[in-house]
Design an enzyme around this catalytic site. Sequence first.
Site, PDB file in Angstrom:
ATOM      1  N   LYS A  83       0.824  -1.492   0.096  1.00 62.22           N
ATOM      2  CA  LYS A  83       0.105   0.020  -0.067  1.00 62.22           C
ATOM      3  C   LYS A  83       0.981   1.213   0.104  1.00 62.22           C
ATOM      4  O   LYS A  83       2.026   1.461   0.943  1.00 62.22           O
ATOM      5  CB  LYS A  83      -0.816  -0.235   1.204  1.00 62.22           C
ATOM      6  CG  LYS A  83      -2.009   1.203   1.377  1.00 62.22           C
ATOM      7  CD  LYS A  83      -3.191   0.818   2.447  1.00 62.22           C
ATOM      8  CE  LYS A  83      -3.789   2.135   2.482  1.00 62.22           C
ATOM      9  NZ  LYS A  83      -5.014   1.891   3.515  1.00 62.22           N
ATOM     10  N   SER A 152      -9.350   2.228   2.701  1.00 59.19           N
ATOM     11  CA  SER A 152      -8.467   3.041   1.708  1.00 59.19           C
ATOM     12  C   SER A 152      -7.344   1.903   1.040  1.00 59.19           C
ATOM     13  O   SER A 152      -6.687   2.448   0.266  1.00 59.19           O
ATOM     14  CB  SER A 152      -7.583   3.970   2.605  1.00 59.19           C
ATOM     15  OG  SER A 152      -6.904   3.232   3.527  1.00 59.19           O
ATOM     16  N   SER A 176     -10.373  -0.355   6.578  1.00 56.84           N
ATOM     17  CA  SER A 176      -9.462   0.023   5.424  1.00 56.84           C
ATOM     18  C   SER A 176      -8.757  -1.577   4.826  1.00 56.84           C
ATOM     19  O   SER A 176      -8.072  -1.364   3.819  1.00 56.84           O
ATOM     20  CB  SER A 176      -8.563   1.019   5.446  1.00 56.84           C
ATOM     21  OG  SER A 176      -9.057   2.298   5.622  1.00 56.84           O
TER      22      SER A 176
END
Length: 463
Positions: A83, A152, A176
């Site tokens: 990420k 996210s 997330s």
Amino acid sequence: MTAYQDYKPLTFHDATQRFSDGSDTPRAFLERCLETIAAREPVVKALTAINEAGARTAADASTARWKQGKPLSPIDGMPLAIKDLLETKDMPTEMGCAAFKGNFPKRDNAAVWALRQAGAVILAKAVTAELGGSHPGASTNPFDPARTPGGSSSGSAAAVGANMVPAAIGTQVGGSIIRPAAYCGNFALKPTQGGINRGERQATSQSTHGPHAGSLEDMWQVAIEIAQRAGGDRGAVGLMGPSTLPASAKPNRLIVLETEGWPDVDAATKAGFEAVLKQLHDAGVTLIRRKDHPLVEALERSIANGRSVCNGVTSWENRWGQRGIVDNNPAGVSERAKATLAKAEAMTPDDYRAALLARQTAQQTHALMASLADAAITLACPGPAPLWSGDVPGQPLAPRPTGDFVFNAPSSMLFAPVVTVPLMSVDGMPVGVQLMGQQHEDARMTGLARWLSENVKRVATRA
């Protein structure tokens, strides 16, 4: 695009025997991943950077180790996406935010360092919502590009769901990891708070790192290899458990949690979840609902404002850092992020204290239930991933463009471990089910999830 009913996830653990006998190699595995990326990335848009040269060098080194019978770990040679909130020494870290365009610290996050030590191939950076918040990145759902992959950790979930990589690292503050995993058909672990060393990502008290994967074997192996090398956050004991996938464990009793999200769940998703619960009941698992026990009712009440608590805690803790970013580059931050910051700056210290008190009370209530059941089970998302085509100029900003984290807030505020299992589909789209345990029961939840994945048939419903 692959229809979800025909989907076969990409897995790594079952390739290692082929690496040992020479019928396959980590370099060949990597090349297959790169072929999939070339085919699917133009639509899925899961990745922000790809280090093909570095990945090939790492895969060649891994191939040599397997040939010599000396792999560094069971994930030696595994291609991974990281990420884009987490620093990587060989790729930029732009955090989905225009203000950080070109940001390249040239150092590794603690988890990334640990993965390299285990021989993993750090292939790419995965799209994140802006600053890990609610403003979406470019990623689309791997099973329907008109839908969000969640946030996210949007790119991490989408890259795994699209079979670009067998596993990816995400992060969670409110929902997330678990929500995008549920939308994209992944297995995922949101560890006990502090279970995996966050390195430089220490700003908020609820942030956690966790793996998305196409299999429980790969999910657990990635998590434990990081923990065995980098440990947990400072002051935390870190993720503990066996060095390979925990044994399958049938639950005796499960608490069925509704959470504050239940009234808004669509009929098809409710029907699918009830069909999963019926399979558990028929297998001899005792299901305990809020009407069955006062402690379950007490827990439901304590998490009934979970979204508000998570938003309040995180907004307050992020406000100074984000104010600095906006002041330094106001044009580089979205209007959605600025609106979130404005709400945070309207808070008082007493507002933050109230949110902390609510969180502490919920944690105490949850701890009282340790002997009542093996785990809690609930939906991992309110239904299939919502359609998302972008904000409409002149119209109010959509409040939750990456979906609603209402079913994920409880585990975040409880600091509890959660494993998401892809046990449902609604209208042909993935919908996950999650198991939540007491703090430090990460391995136990993984063993229970293994039993569910082996014994509960996937349920498909339609609206």
